[in-house]
Enzyme design. Structure first.
Site, mmCIF file in Angstrom:
data_model
loop_
_atom_site.group_PDB
_atom_site.id
_atom_site.type_symbol
_atom_site.label_atom_id
_atom_site.label_comp_id
_atom_site.label_asym_id
_atom_site.label_seq_id
_atom_site.Cartn_x
_atom_site.Cartn_y
_atom_site.Cartn_z
ATOM 1 N N SER A 121 0.860 -1.251 -0.026
ATOM 2 C CA SER A 121 -0.073 0.059 -0.094
ATOM 3 C C SER A 121 0.850 1.110 -0.028
ATOM 4 O O SER A 121 0.269 2.223 -0.170
ATOM 5 C CB SER A 121 -0.938 -0.030 1.201
ATOM 6 O OG SER A 121 0.049 0.150 2.355
ATOM 7 N N HIS A 142 -3.290 -3.614 -5.597
ATOM 8 C CA HIS A 142 -3.322 -3.113 -4.142
ATOM 9 C C HIS A 142 -5.091 -3.065 -3.818
ATOM 10 O O HIS A 142 -5.652 -2.387 -4.197
ATOM 11 C CB HIS A 142 -3.101 -1.596 -3.877
ATOM 12 C CG HIS A 142 -3.134 -1.071 -2.615
ATOM 13 N ND1 HIS A 142 -3.724 0.018 -2.362
ATOM 14 C CD2 HIS A 142 -3.327 -1.902 -1.255
ATOM 15 C CE1 HIS A 142 -3.808 0.130 -1.079
ATOM 16 N NE2 HIS A 142 -3.666 -0.773 -0.405
ATOM 17 N N GLU A 154 -6.176 -0.843 -6.824
ATOM 18 C CA GLU A 154 -5.330 0.120 -7.531
ATOM 19 C C GLU A 154 -4.237 -0.959 -8.100
ATOM 20 O O GLU A 154 -3.487 -1.763 -7.503
ATOM 21 C CB GLU A 154 -4.503 0.959 -6.385
ATOM 22 C CG GLU A 154 -5.425 1.942 -5.694
ATOM 23 C CD GLU A 154 -4.724 2.857 -4.691
ATOM 24 O OE1 GLU A 154 -5.046 4.104 -4.868
ATOM 25 O OE2 GLU A 154 -4.009 2.630 -4.180
#
Length: 596
Positions: A121, A142, A154
């Site tokens: 992250s 992510h 993501e």
């Protein structure tokens, strides 16, 4: 044609890793779930079975579907079990050296065409990828916690990630029922880059004793509609995890001071106060891992005891102003049983305010939220006036005039002459210093900020702003009034932005800077914050609703007072305001609303 992933591997079966396993298995993909030891493997298995059993109990998953899901998962110890997978996702703790060692080993074990992905992250996907001989096949995927529930993923490409790999992963996200946003490798990506600056700012606010933990969290939940307050969210994330993310973002993201972890955060981590998982963080929990908050030495007194402490009796209230906020405040007080004197500049404005209040009350009747008798009683409590002298016998005056300091100071000087001794004088300013208004009177101890949120009849929050001259009796009275109104009053000091705007607008400004840097699109940034963080609106949606001119003015005030370089208004925001693109009210802001 996108590649078909028939079997994927997941390394690390903590909360996030087990959740990712569940996402794939729910969608018919076979999973090899890998841990470092038999004990860790069994904990991961228990996490997965616990999650799926809860889904069955809630009626969200049939027993047969759960059994089929679990049958698709092959639990194994050691990375060698991943020799035949098409994709591996690593979900181990956020330590670069650990991830690099794992990727070097995956590079050795996995077949040449396998894609290697990290769920990091905050760490650099590029730095992780160089531990392999195939950096073009390394990508960030992510997921957000809890992975089976959160819709956002993501997709993080490095400068050497193959376009085919990106396309294959985007197609996979669609198969999993996720919304993906594809971005380049930058500290924090979208969601964390915007979220953690805000969280860190909230920690600093608490550390400075500007407001209590309860009031900071209540302010952001009730004032912004967020699913959790920032300090409760930090406890959920884990303070150690939050510290690592902030520290990484600070080092990788240009050493922005707002990402330098607040000193209190490091102290708490060192002391083992890690949040829910340790049983104590900003709050105290029933036991480690429990979501139930229990009282501790910082828990405030019961509301009744606090309100009984010196509050003055308030029966009659004056409201000065003729705008939307004044109209809403008149309605709120009248419905709560107070006698209200509405004062405007002239009979014509008074008539308009009267009509607006009647219209709003009638809507309440139509919607079944108010009886006709209650409506008539509320209207009967309101006296309409165009002269300040009619405030001579009120117990509380609430000022809701234009946000210009000179106008407010002149009004408070007049109120000082007209009102009886002991009257509480309140300003609804959202950005101006309350002390400047208070010092226009000879009774600054009786002056307080009561910042209602728009629309006042609906929004449950009021910020109670104490100056250094506000008396304890005045503050107690303000809290008691908010309670009788059915509002949640949060107490804070007289500082630019108070709680909500001080935390909200730097986050919005950061989003504008992210767009300005061409890191992502307005749509993807909005998706990231709504789907990844559960926000009711994305930053650009919200900016267009609030008004870019209003947002710029608030951001300028914050920057002027706090002198934090990161608070300097984004040039793009200034340019849009100069061009007259102010948001929905002008038809165009960050988006063109004339075509909708």
């Amino acid at each position: 044609m996108a590649r078909e992933f028939t079997r994927v591997g997941v390394v690390g079966l903590g909360t996030m890793g087990a959740g990712i396993v569940e996402v794939f298995a729910r969608n018919g993909v076979d999973v090899t779930a890998v841990e470092i030891s038999d004990g860790a493997l069994e904990r991961g298995r228990a996490t997965l079975t616990g999650s799926t059993d809860r889904a069955v109990a809630k009626g969200k998953l049939a027993e047969a579907e759960r059994d089929a899901l679990l049958a698709r998962v092959d639990f194994r110890v050691g990375l060698d079990a991943l020799h035949d997978v098409d994709l591996v996702i690593e979900a181990v703790p956020e330590h670069l050296d650990l991830k690099q060692r794992i990727f070097a080993e995956l590079d050795r074990v996995c077949k040449p065409e396998a894609i290697l992905a990290t769920n990091t992250s905050s760490l650099s996907v590029t730095e992780i990828s160089v531990a392999t001989t195939r950096p073009n096949q390394v990508i960030g995927i992510h997921f957000f916690n809890p992975a089976p529930v959160m819709k956002l993923v993501e997709v993080v490409r490095t400068v050497v990630t193959s376009a085919d790999v990106v396309a294959d992963v985007e197609a996979l996200c669609e198969r999993l029922g996720k919304v993906d946003v594809t971005i380049s490798d930058r500290a924090g990506f979208i969601a964390n880059a915007l979220l953690f600056g805000y969280l860190n700012h909230a920690v600093g606010m608490f550390e400075a004793r500007y407001a209590t933990r309860e009031d900071i969290d209540a302010a952001m939940k009730l004032g912004c509609g967020l699913p959790m307050g920032p300090l409760a969210l930090m406890d959920l994330i884990g303070l150690d995890t939050a510290y690592e993310i902030l520290d990484t973002m600070y080092r990788r993201g240009g050493r922005d001071r707002r990402h330098a972890p607040a000193p209190l955060l490091k102290q708490m981590v060192t002391a083992g106060l890690l949040g829910r998982k340790s049983g104590r963080g900003f709050y105290t929990y029933e036991r480690p891992g429990s979501p139930k908050v229990v009282p501790d030495e910082y828990t405030p007194l019961a509301a009744d005891a606090a309100l009984a402490d010196g509050a003055r009796a308030i029966a009659k209230v004056g409201v000065v102003g003729s705008g939307t906020m004044a109209t809403g405040i008149i309605e709120v007080f009248a419905k709560a049983g107070y006698e209200v004197v509405s004062v405007t500049r002239g009979a014509e404005k008074s008539a308009k305010v009267c009509e607006a209040v009647k219209t709003s009350l009638n809507k309440g009747v139509v919607r079944g939220k108010l009886s006709e008798t209650d409506r008539d009683d509320a209207l009967g409590r309101i006296t309409w006036s165009a002269t300040l002298e009619h405030l001579a016998d009120v117990d509380l005056v609430v000022e809701a005039v234009i946000e210009e300091l000179s106008v407010k100071k002149a009004l408070f000087a007049s109120l000082d002459e007209i009102c009886k001794p002991g009257v509480v004088l309140a300003t609804t300013t959202s950005s101006l210093p309350v002390i400047d208004v208070a010092m226009a009177t000879q009774r600054p101890a009786d002056v307080v900020g009561l910042h209602f949120f728009n629309p006042a009849p609906i929004m449950p929050l009021v910020e109670i702003v104490q100056t250094i001259r506000t008396s304890a009796e005045t503050s107690a009275t303000a809290r008691a009034v908010c309670a009788k109104l059915g509002k949640t009053g949060v107490v804070c000091g007289d500082r630019s932005g108070f709680i909500v705007n001080a935390l909200l607008f730097p986050y919005l400004n950061d989003a504008v800077k992210m767009l300005e840097a061409s890191y992502s699109t307005a749509d993807d940034i909005d998706y990231a914050m709504k789907l990844g963080c559960g926000y009711p609106m994305g930053p650009f949606e919200l900016l267009d609703v609030v008004g870019l001119d209003v947002s710029l003015a608030i951001q300028r005030e914050l920057y002027l007072e706090l002198r934090e370089p990161g608070f300097a208004p984004a040039p793009l925001l200034e340019h849009l305001v100069t061009a007259g693109y102010l948001g929905r009210k002008t038809g165009r802001g960050f988006r063109d609303h004339t075509r909708r």
